[in-house]
Enzyme design. Structure first.
Site, PDB file in Angstrom:
ATOM      1  N   HIS A 246      35.105  37.300  39.218  1.00  0.00           N
ATOM      2  CA  HIS A 246      35.356  39.013  40.216  1.00  0.00           C
ATOM      3  C   HIS A 246      34.805  37.745  41.416  1.00  0.00           C
ATOM      4  CE1 HIS A 246      35.956  41.408  36.748  1.00  0.00           C
ATOM      5  NE2 HIS A 246      34.749  40.853  36.076  1.00  0.00           N
TER       6      HIS A 246
ATOM      7  N   GLU B 234      30.403  37.371  39.120  1.00  0.00           N
ATOM      8  CA  GLU B 234      30.607  37.758  40.001  1.00  0.00           C
ATOM      9  C   GLU B 234      30.543  36.737  40.809  1.00  0.00           C
ATOM     10  OE1 GLU B 234      32.415  40.191  40.979  1.00  0.00           O
ATOM     11  OE2 GLU B 234      31.966  42.246  39.581  1.00  0.00           O
TER      12      GLU B 234
ATOM     13  N   HIS C  68      39.690  39.021  37.836  1.00  0.00           N
ATOM     14  CA  HIS C  68      39.919  40.277  37.947  1.00  0.00           C
ATOM     15  C   HIS C  68      41.466  41.029  38.076  1.00  0.00           C
ATOM     16  CE1 HIS C  68      37.135  44.252  38.263  1.00  0.00           C
ATOM     17  NE2 HIS C  68      38.124  44.110  37.024  1.00  0.00           N
TER      18      HIS C  68
ATOM     19  N   ASP D 273      40.646  40.689  42.892  1.00  0.00           N
ATOM     20  CA  ASP D 273      39.505  39.745  43.050  1.00  0.00           C
ATOM     21  C   ASP D 273      39.712  38.672  42.109  1.00  0.00           C
ATOM     22  OD1 ASP D 273      38.876  42.086  41.417  1.00  0.00           O
ATOM     23  OD2 ASP D 273      36.946  40.978  41.169  1.00  0.00           O
TER      24      ASP D 273
END
Length: 180
Positions: A35, A117, A156, A166
């Site tokens: 992400h 992330e 993602h 993303d």
């Protein structure tokens, strides 16, 4: 052989935070989802991603945060622009990172995936230190989660097409995957 740096689903050499947005994982990890996030969008090294993942973000701190009111979300790992890895959820737990998602015809990717992330946004190149940290983390996960393979790493945007973009066009998939 058990990884000595891994205890109770957590890597002791990463910065640790315990997000409340997690639950027990009932099956082996078989997907890794990449992400990006920045709060506010395009601003880096702020405290707001941590606040979001910890469930204590002040939604009045920035006008764009109003949509975050009541949102319960966290990734397993967050890699900031300086390459620092923070673990929010153990690899033996479900983190709420994927939302509505599907992989290989199976819905609900949170149940069988780990989320990483990267601090960034779709159109800003990621830092070398972030790639280094992501590659090292992924290699560890390959060892500790034997069902993970290069083919089972997705963005993602791949598991939530039309809903998510993303990690974006700035993410260098070739650089990342060729280093694994």
């Amino acid at each position: 052989m058990q990884n000595p740096a891994l205890k109770n689903g957590r890597y002791n050499d990463y910065h640790q935070r315990q997000s409340p947005h997690a639950e027990p994982m009932l099956e082996p990890v078989s997907l890794l989802v990449i992400h990006n996030i920045s709060l506010p969008a395009g601003q880096f090294l702020t405290p707001f991603v941590d606040d979001l993942f910890m469930g204590c973000i002040d939604c009045t701190a920035h006008e764009s945060f109003m949509d975050l009111q009541g949102l319960k979300v966290a990734a397993h790992f967050f890699i900031n622009r300086e390459g620092r890895v923070t673990q929010y959820v153990g690899i033996d737990q479900v983190a709420w990172h994927a939302g509505l998602s599907s992989f290989n015809g199976r819905e609900g990717c949170n149940a069988f995936s780990l989320g990483v992330e990267m601090e960034g946004c779709d159109d800003v190149p990621y830092e070398d230190l972030q790639y280094t940290a992501l590659i090292q983390l992924t290699k560890r996960l390959f060892t500790d989660c034997p069902m993970l393979t290069k083919e089972r790493i997705q963005g993602h945007s791949d598991i939530a097409p039309g809903r998510k973009t993303d990690p974006g066009q700035a993410f260098d998939w070739q650089r990342y995957l060729s280093a694994l």
